[in-house]
Design a protein around this motif. Sequence first.
Motif, mmCIF file in Angstrom:
data_model
loop_
_atom_site.group_PDB
_atom_site.id
_atom_site.type_symbol
_atom_site.label_atom_id
_atom_site.label_comp_id
_atom_site.label_asym_id
_atom_site.label_seq_id
_atom_site.Cartn_x
_atom_site.Cartn_y
_atom_site.Cartn_z
ATOM 1 N N GLN A 47 17.772 32.978 -3.947
ATOM 2 C CA GLN A 47 17.837 32.785 -2.493
ATOM 3 C C GLN A 47 19.129 32.100 -2.058
ATOM 4 O O GLN A 47 19.226 31.590 -0.959
ATOM 5 N N LEU A 48 20.142 32.078 -2.942
ATOM 6 C CA LEU A 48 21.386 31.392 -2.606
ATOM 7 C C LEU A 48 22.397 32.289 -1.904
ATOM 8 O O LEU A 48 23.473 31.838 -1.530
ATOM 9 N N GLY A 49 22.058 33.551 -1.763
ATOM 10 C CA GLY A 49 22.928 34.498 -1.080
ATOM 11 C C GLY A 49 22.075 35.551 -0.421
ATOM 12 O O GLY A 49 20.872 35.649 -0.669
ATOM 13 N N PRO A 50 22.679 36.360 0.418
ATOM 14 C CA PRO A 50 21.912 37.386 1.132
ATOM 15 C C PRO A 50 21.407 38.479 0.197
ATOM 16 O O PRO A 50 21.950 38.678 -0.888
ATOM 17 N N ASN A 51 20.365 39.164 0.635
ATOM 18 C CA ASN A 51 19.902 40.352 -0.083
ATOM 19 C C ASN A 51 21.040 41.367 0.003
ATOM 20 O O ASN A 51 21.449 41.764 1.099
ATOM 21 N N ILE A 52 21.567 41.751 -1.135
ATOM 22 C CA ILE A 52 22.756 42.595 -1.153
ATOM 23 C C ILE A 52 22.525 43.919 -0.436
ATOM 24 O O ILE A 52 23.348 44.345 0.371
ATOM 25 N N ALA A 53 21.399 44.554 -0.693
ATOM 26 C CA ALA A 53 21.135 45.855 -0.073
ATOM 27 C C ALA A 53 21.039 45.741 1.445
ATOM 28 O O ALA A 53 21.469 46.638 2.167
ATOM 29 N N GLU A 54 20.513 44.641 1.941
ATOM 30 C CA GLU A 54 20.394 44.457 3.387
ATOM 31 C C GLU A 54 21.738 44.139 4.029
ATOM 32 O O GLU A 54 21.926 44.336 5.223
ATOM 33 N N SER A 55 22.677 43.654 3.235
ATOM 34 C CA SER A 55 24.008 43.318 3.751
ATOM 35 C C SER A 55 24.922 44.533 3.827
ATOM 36 O O SER A 55 25.902 44.534 4.571
ATOM 37 N N LEU A 56 24.622 45.557 3.055
ATOM 38 C CA LEU A 56 25.530 46.695 2.950
ATOM 39 C C LEU A 56 25.621 47.580 4.195
ATOM 40 O O LEU A 56 26.698 48.122 4.459
ATOM 41 N N PRO A 82 27.639 32.505 8.578
ATOM 42 C CA PRO A 82 27.456 31.048 8.648
ATOM 43 C C PRO A 82 26.306 30.515 7.781
ATOM 44 O O PRO A 82 26.446 29.458 7.171
ATOM 45 N N LYS A 83 25.225 31.235 7.712
ATOM 46 C CA LYS A 83 24.070 30.779 6.920
ATOM 47 C C LYS A 83 24.429 30.569 5.452
ATOM 48 O O LYS A 83 23.837 29.729 4.768
ATOM 49 N N TRP A 84 25.393 31.313 4.939
ATOM 50 C CA TRP A 84 25.722 31.279 3.514
ATOM 51 C C TRP A 84 26.979 30.470 3.210
ATOM 52 O O TRP A 84 27.441 30.457 2.077
ATOM 53 N N ARG A 85 27.525 29.791 4.188
ATOM 54 C CA ARG A 85 28.745 29.011 3.966
ATOM 55 C C ARG A 85 28.441 27.696 3.267
ATOM 56 O O ARG A 85 27.397 27.087 3.477
ATOM 57 N N THR A 86 29.384 27.261 2.475
ATOM 58 C CA THR A 86 29.279 25.985 1.770
ATOM 59 C C THR A 86 29.401 24.841 2.779
ATOM 60 O O THR A 86 30.212 24.901 3.700
#
Length: 167
Positions: A47-56, A82-86
Amino acid sequence: MKPWKLADFTDKDLETVAKRDGNAGETLLTRLGCVGCHAVGARKGGQLGPNIAESLPRLEKEKDPVRALLGEILEPSKTVEPKWRTRVVVLDSGRTVAGLVLSQNDQEVRLVSDPTRPEQVQVIPRDRIEEMRETPASLMPAGLLDGLSRDEVLDLLARLWKESKGK
């Protein structure tokens, strides 16, 4: 070990992605640690990054969507939602902690600093936080593909691209 750059891949290389079966790229998702941070379509993952398939699907608007996908993998901090930024957190002790915020409320902030150890969640009490700021960086490290051959990179792209198409 080759430090891959987008310019290393020709249009002809990337045109082969649609013709590859994607199965060879499946094992790379685990070997590279992709599924530690990302779900890939219906396949469970971190859950540390977006679902790759949904991002494509947003990349399909690009002139060359496969090249855009490769670019995002090679340069993970180039475009980060923004949700995934450090976030950088400065504590009252002067110590600095950087990571992805998993959750936060009035009492605490829960974050992960090391994507290779997503189970190590740091819980920081709000009253210890002097400052918290967002950076444009992704927690995803650059250079993930550097240990792969050209064919392996293309196989991984094929696997991700086919997932985005629901195949």
